[in-house]
Design a protein around this motif. Structure first.
Motif, PDB file in Angstrom:
ATOM      1  N   MET A 164       0.788  -1.142  -0.012  1.00  0.00           N
ATOM      2  CA  MET A 164       0.057  -0.042  -0.007  1.00  0.00           C
ATOM      3  C   MET A 164       1.012   1.141  -0.120  1.00  0.00           C
ATOM      4  O   MET A 164       0.964   2.225  -0.735  1.00  0.00           O
ATOM      5  N   ALA A 165       1.756   1.262   0.779  1.00  0.00           N
ATOM      6  CA  ALA A 165       2.868   2.178   0.865  1.00  0.00           C
ATOM      7  C   ALA A 165       3.351   2.645  -0.724  1.00  0.00           C
ATOM      8  O   ALA A 165       3.392   3.876  -0.856  1.00  0.00           O
ATOM      9  N   VAL A 166       3.814   1.519  -1.068  1.00  0.00           N
ATOM     10  CA  VAL A 166       4.709   1.649  -2.371  1.00  0.00           C
ATOM     11  C   VAL A 166       3.687   2.164  -3.444  1.00  0.00           C
ATOM     12  O   VAL A 166       3.884   3.156  -4.320  1.00  0.00           O
ATOM     13  N   GLU A 167       2.211   1.881  -3.476  1.00  0.00           N
ATOM     14  CA  GLU A 167       1.364   1.919  -4.595  1.00  0.00           C
ATOM     15  C   GLU A 167       1.180   3.596  -4.245  1.00  0.00           C
ATOM     16  O   GLU A 167       0.867   4.391  -5.249  1.00  0.00           O
ATOM     17  N   LEU A 168       1.059   4.021  -3.077  1.00  0.00           N
ATOM     18  CA  LEU A 168       0.780   5.565  -2.816  1.00  0.00           C
ATOM     19  C   LEU A 168       1.852   6.393  -3.498  1.00  0.00           C
ATOM     20  O   LEU A 168       1.677   7.406  -3.980  1.00  0.00           O
ATOM     21  N   HIS A 169       3.214   5.946  -2.972  1.00  0.00           N
ATOM     22  CA  HIS A 169       4.365   6.684  -3.671  1.00  0.00           C
ATOM     23  C   HIS A 169       4.415   6.482  -4.929  1.00  0.00           C
ATOM     24  O   HIS A 169       4.562   7.738  -5.771  1.00  0.00           O
ATOM     25  N   LEU A 170       4.338   5.572  -5.686  1.00  0.00           N
ATOM     26  CA  LEU A 170       4.203   5.222  -7.284  1.00  0.00           C
ATOM     27  C   LEU A 170       2.964   6.059  -7.923  1.00  0.00           C
ATOM     28  O   LEU A 170       3.156   6.435  -9.077  1.00  0.00           O
ATOM     29  N   ASN A 171       1.782   6.388  -7.094  1.00  0.00           N
ATOM     30  CA  ASN A 171       0.830   6.936  -7.729  1.00  0.00           C
ATOM     31  C   ASN A 171       1.026   8.709  -7.570  1.00  0.00           C
ATOM     32  O   ASN A 171      -0.033   9.327  -7.827  1.00  0.00           O
ATOM     33  N   GLY A 172       1.968   9.075  -7.264  1.00  0.00           N
ATOM     34  CA  GLY A 172       2.359  10.486  -7.344  1.00  0.00           C
ATOM     35  C   GLY A 172       2.568  11.073  -5.894  1.00  0.00           C
ATOM     36  O   GLY A 172       3.129  12.227  -6.075  1.00  0.00           O
ATOM     37  N   LYS A 173       2.339  10.484  -4.690  1.00  0.00           N
ATOM     38  CA  LYS A 173       2.741  11.162  -3.553  1.00  0.00           C
ATOM     39  C   LYS A 173       4.114  10.753  -3.262  1.00  0.00           C
ATOM     40  O   LYS A 173       4.843   9.959  -3.868  1.00  0.00           O
ATOM     41  N   THR A 174       4.798  11.956  -2.625  1.00  0.00           N
ATOM     42  CA  THR A 174       6.164  11.864  -2.197  1.00  0.00           C
ATOM     43  C   THR A 174       6.536  11.040  -1.213  1.00  0.00           C
ATOM     44  O   THR A 174       5.595  10.597  -0.502  1.00  0.00           O
ATOM     45  N   SER A 175       7.844  10.424  -1.007  1.00  0.00           N
ATOM     46  CA  SER A 175       7.982   9.572   0.053  1.00  0.00           C
ATOM     47  C   SER A 175       7.870  10.341   1.527  1.00  0.00           C
ATOM     48  O   SER A 175       7.273   9.679   2.225  1.00  0.00           O
ATOM     49  N   THR A 176       7.883  11.536   1.626  1.00  0.00           N
ATOM     50  CA  THR A 176       7.680  12.314   2.698  1.00  0.00           C
ATOM     51  C   THR A 176       6.254  12.304   2.899  1.00  0.00           C
ATOM     52  O   THR A 176       5.974  12.068   4.193  1.00  0.00           O
ATOM     53  N   GLU A 177       5.552  12.626   2.051  1.00  0.00           N
ATOM     54  CA  GLU A 177       4.044  12.609   2.370  1.00  0.00           C
ATOM     55  C   GLU A 177       3.532  11.322   2.611  1.00  0.00           C
ATOM     56  O   GLU A 177       2.652  10.974   3.567  1.00  0.00           O
ATOM     57  N   VAL A 178       3.941  10.331   2.043  1.00  0.00           N
ATOM     58  CA  VAL A 178       3.560   8.515   2.343  1.00  0.00           C
ATOM     59  C   VAL A 178       3.792   8.381   3.696  1.00  0.00           C
ATOM     60  O   VAL A 178       3.200   7.848   4.811  1.00  0.00           O
ATOM     61  N   GLY A 179       5.322   8.707   4.047  1.00  0.00           N
ATOM     62  CA  GLY A 179       5.987   8.429   5.437  1.00  0.00           C
ATOM     63  C   GLY A 179       5.010   9.080   6.657  1.00  0.00           C
ATOM     64  O   GLY A 179       4.678   8.471   7.250  1.00  0.00           O
ATOM     65  N   ARG A 180       4.688  10.282   6.317  1.00  0.00           N
ATOM     66  CA  ARG A 180       4.034  11.251   7.401  1.00  0.00           C
ATOM     67  C   ARG A 180       2.779  10.628   7.425  1.00  0.00           C
ATOM     68  O   ARG A 180       2.179  10.367   8.631  1.00  0.00           O
ATOM     69  N   GLU A 181       1.890  10.172   6.420  1.00  0.00           N
ATOM     70  CA  GLU A 181       0.387   9.708   6.322  1.00  0.00           C
ATOM     71  C   GLU A 181       0.642   8.376   7.241  1.00  0.00           C
ATOM     72  O   GLU A 181      -0.286   8.125   8.034  1.00  0.00           O
ATOM     73  N   LEU A 182       1.522   7.485   7.049  1.00  0.00           N
ATOM     74  CA  LEU A 182       1.575   6.148   7.644  1.00  0.00           C
ATOM     75  C   LEU A 182       2.452   5.985   8.877  1.00  0.00           C
ATOM     76  O   LEU A 182       2.450   4.908   9.460  1.00  0.00           O
ATOM     77  N   GLY A 183       3.117   7.134   9.285  1.00  0.00           N
ATOM     78  CA  GLY A 183       3.974   7.150  10.275  1.00  0.00           C
ATOM     79  C   GLY A 183       5.066   6.351  10.175  1.00  0.00           C
ATOM     80  O   GLY A 183       5.637   5.671  11.319  1.00  0.00           O
ATOM     81  N   ILE A 184       5.799   6.603   9.218  1.00  0.00           N
ATOM     82  CA  ILE A 184       7.122   5.710   8.842  1.00  0.00           C
ATOM     83  C   ILE A 184       7.995   6.789   8.367  1.00  0.00           C
ATOM     84  O   ILE A 184       7.655   7.797   7.789  1.00  0.00           O
ATOM     85  N   GLY A 185       9.143   6.393   8.096  1.00  0.00           N
ATOM     86  CA  GLY A 185      10.115   7.303   7.635  1.00  0.00           C
ATOM     87  C   GLY A 185      10.213   7.313   6.076  1.00  0.00           C
ATOM     88  O   GLY A 185       9.905   6.292   5.387  1.00  0.00           O
ATOM     89  N   PRO A 186      10.605   8.460   5.376  1.00  0.00           N
ATOM     90  CA  PRO A 186      10.559   8.561   4.074  1.00  0.00           C
ATOM     91  C   PRO A 186      11.441   7.616   3.190  1.00  0.00           C
ATOM     92  O   PRO A 186      11.273   7.073   2.360  1.00  0.00           O
ATOM     93  N   ASP A 187      12.716   7.343   3.940  1.00  0.00           N
ATOM     94  CA  ASP A 187      13.660   6.511   3.482  1.00  0.00           C
ATOM     95  C   ASP A 187      13.215   5.089   3.486  1.00  0.00           C
ATOM     96  O   ASP A 187      13.534   4.095   2.435  1.00  0.00           O
ATOM     97  N   LEU A 188      12.184   4.741   4.261  1.00  0.00           N
ATOM     98  CA  LEU A 188      11.776   3.115   4.547  1.00  0.00           C
ATOM     99  C   LEU A 188      11.081   3.230   3.103  1.00  0.00           C
ATOM    100  O   LEU A 188      10.700   2.083   2.410  1.00  0.00           O
ATOM    101  N   VAL A 189       9.987   4.112   2.782  1.00  0.00           N
ATOM    102  CA  VAL A 189       9.308   4.253   1.692  1.00  0.00           C
ATOM    103  C   VAL A 189      10.079   4.065   0.362  1.00  0.00           C
ATOM    104  O   VAL A 189       9.620   3.316  -0.452  1.00  0.00           O
ATOM    105  N   ARG A 190      11.029   4.785   0.310  1.00  0.00           N
ATOM    106  CA  ARG A 190      12.047   4.616  -1.011  1.00  0.00           C
ATOM    107  C   ARG A 190      12.335   3.365  -1.031  1.00  0.00           C
ATOM    108  O   ARG A 190      12.432   2.859  -2.080  1.00  0.00           O
ATOM    109  N   ARG A 191      13.085   2.654  -0.016  1.00  0.00           N
ATOM    110  CA  ARG A 191      13.611   1.229   0.163  1.00  0.00           C
ATOM    111  C   ARG A 191      12.435   0.383  -0.573  1.00  0.00           C
ATOM    112  O   ARG A 191      12.898  -0.461  -1.368  1.00  0.00           O
ATOM    113  N   TRP A 192      11.335   0.454  -0.001  1.00  0.00           N
ATOM    114  CA  TRP A 192      10.200  -0.528  -0.022  1.00  0.00           C
ATOM    115  C   TRP A 192       9.876  -0.425  -1.766  1.00  0.00           C
ATOM    116  O   TRP A 192       9.731  -1.268  -2.281  1.00  0.00           O
TER     117      TRP A 192
END
Length: 105
Positions: free
Chosen positions: A16-44
């Protein structure tokens, strides 16, 4: 140092996090929404792009192709053979030092 426990995330959450990111949200936005670090979103996202179907296998059984299973088995056998070789080298070294002590008498 903080005493925070390591958090774990299931495959559905990561996907879900990756799909949010791939659909246009920045890793920072996704991380903030899900309570995780943006670096984790990028790695995933990198892991997902590299091997979409087999990404995020978790700690359980990985779904490997026959070739991947064979490669893992061969790597394991190679590691064992190298370990045995190293042990034998040390043994030869130890025994040859012992032979040199008594060969000059």
């Amino acid at each position: 140092m903080s005493n925070r426990e390591r958090r774990t995330f299931d495959k559905a959450f990561k996907t879900m996090a990756v799909e949010l990111h791939l659909n246009g949200k920045t890793s920072t936005e996704v991380g903030r929404e899900l309570g995780i670090g943006p670096d984790l979103v990028r790695r995933w996202a990198r892991e997902f792009k590299a091997s979409e179907s087999s990404s995020f296998p978790g700690n359980g059984k990985q779904h490997l192709t026959e070739e991947e299973k064979e490669i893992l088995a061969l790597k394991k056998a190679l590691k064992e053979a190298e370990l045995e070789r190293d042990i034998l080298k040390k043994a030869v070294s130890i025994f040859s030092k012992g032979d040199n002590k008594y060969s000059g008498s």
